[in-house]
Design a protein around this motif. Structure first.
Motif, PDB file in Angstrom:
ATOM      1  N   PHE A  10      -0.893  19.805  -3.595  1.00 33.77           N
ATOM      2  CA  PHE A  10      -2.068  19.080  -4.062  1.00 33.77           C
ATOM      3  C   PHE A  10      -2.333  17.905  -3.131  1.00 33.77           C
ATOM      4  N   GLU A  11      -3.468  17.891  -2.475  1.00 35.23           N
ATOM      5  CA  GLU A  11      -3.847  16.757  -1.627  1.00 35.23           C
ATOM      6  C   GLU A  11      -4.660  15.784  -2.472  1.00 35.23           C
ATOM      7  N   VAL A  12      -4.224  14.524  -2.486  1.00 39.02           N
ATOM      8  CA  VAL A  12      -4.828  13.561  -3.395  1.00 39.02           C
ATOM      9  C   VAL A  12      -5.242  12.304  -2.645  1.00 39.02           C
ATOM     10  N   ALA A  13      -6.139  11.568  -3.263  1.00 41.84           N
ATOM     11  CA  ALA A  13      -6.590  10.273  -2.727  1.00 41.84           C
ATOM     12  C   ALA A  13      -6.825   9.342  -3.896  1.00 41.84           C
ATOM     13  N   ARG A  14      -6.769   8.031  -3.601  1.00 36.65           N
ATOM     14  CA  ARG A  14      -7.014   7.045  -4.661  1.00 36.65           C
ATOM     15  C   ARG A  14      -8.484   6.647  -4.689  1.00 36.65           C
TER      16      ARG A  14
ATOM     17  N   ARG B  60      -3.870  12.858 -13.196  1.00 34.89           N
ATOM     18  CA  ARG B  60      -4.614  12.101 -14.210  1.00 34.89           C
ATOM     19  C   ARG B  60      -3.961  10.748 -14.478  1.00 34.89           C
ATOM     20  N   GLU B  61      -2.642  10.738 -14.650  1.00 31.56           N
ATOM     21  CA  GLU B  61      -1.935   9.511 -15.011  1.00 31.56           C
ATOM     22  C   GLU B  61      -2.004   8.462 -13.915  1.00 31.56           C
ATOM     23  N   GLU B  62      -1.988   8.896 -12.649  1.00 37.71           N
ATOM     24  CA  GLU B  62      -2.003   7.961 -11.532  1.00 37.71           C
ATOM     25  C   GLU B  62      -3.416   7.671 -11.030  1.00 37.71           C
ATOM     26  N   ASN B  63      -4.415   8.194 -11.759  1.00 43.18           N
ATOM     27  CA  ASN B  63      -5.829   7.987 -11.396  1.00 43.18           C
ATOM     28  C   ASN B  63      -6.111   8.432  -9.957  1.00 43.18           C
ATOM     29  N   LEU B  64      -5.598   9.601  -9.630  1.00 41.13           N
ATOM     30  CA  LEU B  64      -5.791  10.148  -8.296  1.00 41.13           C
ATOM     31  C   LEU B  64      -7.006  11.077  -8.280  1.00 41.13           C
ATOM     32  N   THR B  65      -7.587  11.237  -7.111  1.00 37.18           N
ATOM     33  CA  THR B  65      -8.653  12.209  -6.917  1.00 37.18           C
ATOM     34  C   THR B  65      -8.076  13.417  -6.199  1.00 37.18           C
ATOM     35  N   LEU B  66      -8.222  14.565  -6.791  1.00 38.18           N
ATOM     36  CA  LEU B  66      -7.719  15.793  -6.183  1.00 38.18           C
ATOM     37  C   LEU B  66      -8.735  16.269  -5.155  1.00 38.18           C
ATOM     38  N   THR B  67      -8.385  16.161  -3.875  1.00 34.58           N
ATOM     39  CA  THR B  67      -9.325  16.501  -2.811  1.00 34.58           C
ATOM     40  C   THR B  67      -9.216  17.946  -2.353  1.00 34.58           C
ATOM     41  N   ALA B  68      -8.006  18.519  -2.456  1.00 37.73           N
ATOM     42  CA  ALA B  68      -7.822  19.908  -2.025  1.00 37.73           C
ATOM     43  C   ALA B  68      -6.507  20.427  -2.582  1.00 37.73           C
ATOM     44  N   VAL B  69      -6.423  21.740  -2.711  1.00 35.06           N
ATOM     45  CA  VAL B  69      -5.183  22.406  -3.106  1.00 35.06           C
ATOM     46  C   VAL B  69      -4.926  23.527  -2.108  1.00 35.06           C
ATOM     47  N   ARG B  70      -3.726  23.534  -1.579  1.00 38.65           N
ATOM     48  CA  ARG B  70      -3.344  24.567  -0.621  1.00 38.65           C
ATOM     49  C   ARG B  70      -2.227  25.410  -1.222  1.00 38.65           C
TER      50      ARG B  70
ATOM     51  N   SER C 127       0.841  -1.186   0.000  1.00 38.26           N
ATOM     52  CA  SER C 127       0.000   0.000   0.000  1.00 38.26           C
ATOM     53  C   SER C 127       0.876   1.236   0.000  1.00 38.26           C
ATOM     54  N   PRO C 128       0.698   2.137  -0.962  1.00 31.80           N
ATOM     55  CA  PRO C 128       1.538   3.321  -1.009  1.00 31.80           C
ATOM     56  C   PRO C 128       1.268   4.254   0.154  1.00 31.80           C
ATOM     57  N   ALA C 129       2.317   4.922   0.624  1.00 34.56           N
ATOM     58  CA  ALA C 129       2.152   5.913   1.678  1.00 34.56           C
ATOM     59  C   ALA C 129       1.484   7.141   1.083  1.00 34.56           C
ATOM     60  N   PRO C 130       0.517   7.727   1.802  1.00 35.20           N
ATOM     61  CA  PRO C 130      -0.120   8.928   1.279  1.00 35.20           C
ATOM     62  C   PRO C 130       0.865  10.082   1.239  1.00 35.20           C
ATOM     63  N   MET C 131       0.951  10.731   0.082  1.00 37.75           N
ATOM     64  CA  MET C 131       1.859  11.859  -0.073  1.00 37.75           C
ATOM     65  C   MET C 131       1.216  12.901  -0.963  1.00 37.75           C
ATOM     66  N   ALA C 132       1.420  14.150  -0.613  1.00 36.53           N
ATOM     67  CA  ALA C 132       0.905  15.230  -1.439  1.00 36.53           C
ATOM     68  C   ALA C 132       1.831  15.477  -2.616  1.00 36.53           C
ATOM     69  N   LEU C 133       1.289  16.022  -3.666  1.00 32.18           N
ATOM     70  CA  LEU C 133       2.100  16.496  -4.782  1.00 32.18           C
ATOM     71  C   LEU C 133       2.442  17.950  -4.500  1.00 32.18           C
TER      72      LEU C 133
END
Length: 334
Positions: free
Chosen positions: A330-334, A242-252, A204-210
């Motif tokens: 960029f806060e993201v989720a799968r 887009r490429e990693e099929n992530l959901t962008l939940t928030a941008v700070r 399971s990948p560790a959650p990390m922001a872009l």
């Protein structure tokens, strides 16, 4: 640090010291700087580099993967050493960078485990871009490090390389290597996020922001005043969503100004706010939902590049460029 951790660290240091002592006979020494003028001396130095490369290749052939942190770091130290040697760097940097490569090679050849992950500032290199050092440091010890270790190792070495160039010829010569390091940091974070399909990596990948940094010209705040290469880091981050099929939940967004207070603290606060608003407008134009974007501004209170000792005003402004930034998280989720 508890007693067990201290004991383990002491054993690791002792083992590394023994390994280094055992490898002294295999040390790689370049010709003294004043003697690097003859074909014979240069040929001998090239042979030293090739012999060191052969030792790295032998470790890989014996089963140590290319992505391994220590092997990657040994290779990157060797690469920057040779790069500066071929550029006729007459400082101690080529030899000291080569020494770091050999230290890691010896430790691997002697079976030291774990191998220390410190990154010396060889030749008294300046420690530039603390923000990049922190982003790389945050990957160490996470499950995703298994996939990102090569990019982390080389990113750390390139930051030292940039710091050496800064000491010798100021920011203009350091900047290309900083940009290389920035790309490696972004690559490392992407590899850590998508980790899970490489043997030995976490399932399971560790959650990390872009993260991206948008850089502005001195005393400017409009989109036309943004350095183009920095805007591309935002575009690459959005592409990775887009490429990693992530959901962008928030941008700070966090706006900043450099430390030059010609018009005062309040002016720099407003400047950093306007820069954040400019980046917000750009993200909205790229299709990011405005409701997901939040911003703040901190004026000149958080500098990531000191530029001490630079007197020429134009050179100082260029050196302070990393401080005239908007951090984009960029806060993201799968």
């Amino acid at each position: 640090m508890n007693a067990m951790t201290m004991h383990t660290t002491a054993l690791t240091v002792a083992a590394l010291s023994l390994a280094l002592a055992a490898g002294l006979a295999q040390a790689a020494s370049l010709a003294p700087q004043r003697e690097r003028t003859t074909d014979e001396a240069i040929h001998a130095d090239h042979a030293t580099y090739q012999a060191t490369q052969d030792r790295i290749q032998a470790l890989n052939d014996a089963g140590r993967p290319v992505r391994d942190y220590a092997l990657s770091k040994a290779q990157c130290w060797l690469d920057v050493s040779f790069h500066e040697y071929t550029r006729n760097d007459r400082s101690d940097f080529p030899q000291e960078a080569l020494d770091e490569s050999v230290k890691l090679i010896v430790a691997m050849e002697q079976g030291v485990s774990p191998i220390l992950t410190d990154t010396p500032l060889v030749n008294r290199a300046a420690r530039l871009r603390e923000d990049l050092w922190k982003r790389l440091g945050a990957i160490h010890g996470t499950p995703g490090f298994a996939c990102a270790q090569q990019a982390v190792a080389c990113g750390e070495v390139e930051l030292v390389h940039a710091g050496n160039e800064f000491n010798q010829q100021q920011w203009r010569h350091a900047k290309p290597y900083i940009q290389i390091a920035e790309d490696m940091v972004s690559d490392a974070e992407a590899m850590a996020r998508t980790c899970g399909n490489v043997e030995g990596a976490a399932s399971s990948p560790a959650p990390m922001a872009l993260t991206a940094n948008v850089l502005f010209e001195f005393d400017r705040r409009a989109l036309a005043d943004v350095r183009e290469h920095s805007l591309r880091t935002v575009d690459r981050a959005l592409a990775r969503v887009r490429e990693e099929n992530l959901t962008l939940t928030a941008v700070r967004l966090i706006g900043h100004a450099d430390r030059m207070q010609g018009q005062g603290f309040d002016y720099n606060q407003a400047l950093s706010r306007d820069r954040a608003e400019t980046v917000k407008a750009y993200l909205i134009a790229q299709g990011v939902d405005t409701s997901r974007i939040a911003y703040e501004y901190r004026g000149d209170t958080e500098q990531v590049q000191a530029c001490d000792g630079i007197r020429n005003r134009e050179a100082l402004r260029e050196c302070l460029l990393p401080n005239r930034r908007v951090e984009v998280k960029f806060e993201v989720a799968r």
